[in-house]
Design a protein around this motif. Sequence first.
Motif, mmCIF file in Angstrom:
data_model
loop_
_atom_site.group_PDB
_atom_site.id
_atom_site.type_symbol
_atom_site.label_atom_id
_atom_site.label_comp_id
_atom_site.label_asym_id
_atom_site.label_seq_id
_atom_site.Cartn_x
_atom_site.Cartn_y
_atom_site.Cartn_z
ATOM 1 N N ASP A 145 0.846 -1.088 0.096
ATOM 2 C CA ASP A 145 0.119 -0.015 -0.058
ATOM 3 C C ASP A 145 1.014 1.351 0.123
ATOM 4 O O ASP A 145 0.393 2.374 0.176
ATOM 5 N N THR A 161 -6.537 -1.007 -0.920
ATOM 6 C CA THR A 161 -7.242 -0.190 -1.285
ATOM 7 C C THR A 161 -6.603 0.969 -2.349
ATOM 8 O O THR A 161 -7.105 1.243 -3.280
ATOM 9 N N LYS A 162 -5.450 1.100 -1.937
ATOM 10 C CA LYS A 162 -4.480 2.128 -2.723
ATOM 11 C C LYS A 162 -3.138 1.738 -2.718
ATOM 12 O O LYS A 162 -2.796 1.308 -1.663
ATOM 13 N N HIS A 163 -2.585 1.901 -3.838
ATOM 14 C CA HIS A 163 -1.281 1.114 -4.148
ATOM 15 C C HIS A 163 -0.239 2.139 -4.223
ATOM 16 O O HIS A 163 -0.635 3.470 -4.214
ATOM 17 N N ALA A 169 -0.793 -1.120 -8.950
ATOM 18 C CA ALA A 169 -2.191 -1.094 -9.043
ATOM 19 C C ALA A 169 -2.392 -2.024 -10.209
ATOM 20 O O ALA A 169 -3.338 -2.877 -10.312
ATOM 21 N N ASN A 484 -6.780 15.904 -2.460
ATOM 22 C CA ASN A 484 -6.801 14.521 -1.946
ATOM 23 C C ASN A 484 -5.846 14.612 -0.445
ATOM 24 O O ASN A 484 -6.236 14.431 0.365
#
Length: 572
Positions: A145, A161-163, A169, A484
């Motif tokens: 991650d 959920t996030k690479h 990804a 973000n």
Amino acid sequence: MVEAQQHHNSEVAERRWCVVTGGRGFAARHLVQMLLRLDTFCVRIADLAPSIIFDPSEQSGALGQAFQSGRASYVSADIRDKSQVLKACEGAEVVFHMAAPDSSINNHKLHQSVNVQGTVNVIESCVELKVKRLIYTSSPSVVFDGVNGTLNGDESLPYPTKHNDSYSATKADGEALVIKANGVNGLLTCCVRPSGIFGPGDNLFVPSLVNAARAGKSKFIIGDGNNMYDFTYVENVAHAHICAERALASDGPVALKAAGQAYFITNMEPIKIWEIMALILHGLGYERPKIKVPVSIIMPIAHLVEAIYTVLAPYGMKVLQLTPSRVRLLSCNRTFDCSKANDLLGYSPVVPLKEGLTRTIDSYSHLRAELSRRKDGPSKASIYLGSGRVSDILLWRDKRQTLATMLVLWAIYSYFVVSGHTIITAVSKLVVGASILLFLHAISPVKILGYTIKKVPESKFHLSKGMSHKVALLMTSSWNYAVNGLKSLCCGNEWLAYFKVVFSLILLDLLGAFSLQSLFTLVIPFIFVAFYVYENKEEEIDGLVLSIISIPSRLKSDAEGNIDTKTKTKSE
């Protein structure tokens, strides 16, 4: 003679064929060699180049002989084009899908098109052509991650959920597609995740270390230097693919149990990442890393470097090694449990880590330190500046271009800074002046006093779709990055994001203290002089910097030595 040739041709036609996509890549070349040595399959190499170009050792070796005998062939294929993939896979019993773009290239569109759409094309082609087995080369990064390290992780680790980056990804997406395709029309699939591939023929890991050493960057350790890593010698990677194919080819429950799975592949000998780098560098005659730099200090610098590259890449600046994703990879633990591969595939390393390192170092004798001292490569200053147009200008390689740049900067300084005009006034005057010059140029005759006046074509004022897309993409990505960041701050638990923002604002505040006049009269001339001086006095400056940086370490070492001496004296 004719009968013998016909018999040979029929024998080749009856043999089983396998396909290796990306077959001219680093690990793929070793797999092809191993497949030819085992003499189980005829090998069809699929890659982007229009034709295969042999290295001298390949021409006279097993690969050259296999091409002459018909046991190996080459097909030019872009896996993003399904028709080309169908042609490459026709008549194959097994496909080893190893094609992938360079992981260091930060290009999401490229990674998506190759790692995802290309993999879809390979899967669909295998199903349509009734290929029996598909082995996909994945990566341990599919479970990373970008924040949390892994110690002895196994295949139960989920996709995050996030690479860490787009490469990881999209490799995860491709892996999931391959696993999902298991059993479709009789196709058996599995995925291998080799960790830290190294060995002879690698164009990424060892050359990057050597480039860093030649640029004076190999002295530094990011973090505390104790993070553990799993590496895999390239022949062990090839062996793992063979093991996977054999397991899927087994009859009965063995194949069914092995299929539809992902497997971590390593040398099963975890080692500190900075230790293996030190061993390789020392083996090639370079200095070992020894100066430790905290991640909290290097990460903001990496983000700044990435931002500079984003702006200057269109002007020739090459991809830099110091990126946020690479800092994360170099500062965390990454070790994996290979028990599943051992149990279900029968995999165990065939080349120990120590022997693999010796073979690797011996294969890079042309990169040894004593050869680099001949000064036939790029200077450190050039490497720091990206070895592109920016480097040529600041290092006075192209004096005409350098002087033209300085003239432009002087004009900007005279017109915008010294004059005291507001930005709106200055820009307005600039546009008016340019308009008058363009109009006079347009209405002037083609020839004046025998000299031809070259007209400016309309195409010069046209902004291409590609450039428009790049500008829009840069603005959009910058906006999304800022949004973000704000979202993370609103959550209240992203301390790293908070410190990044604070550091950025402090840096902006410091930069704001400089007037434009100071920038043009002090900073810019200093840059033009400093890099030129550094290129010519590289060793002396490096030695001075190293001695200054090592002062805290020496003081700490002296203090610890005094404490030990006092403690020993008291105990006596």
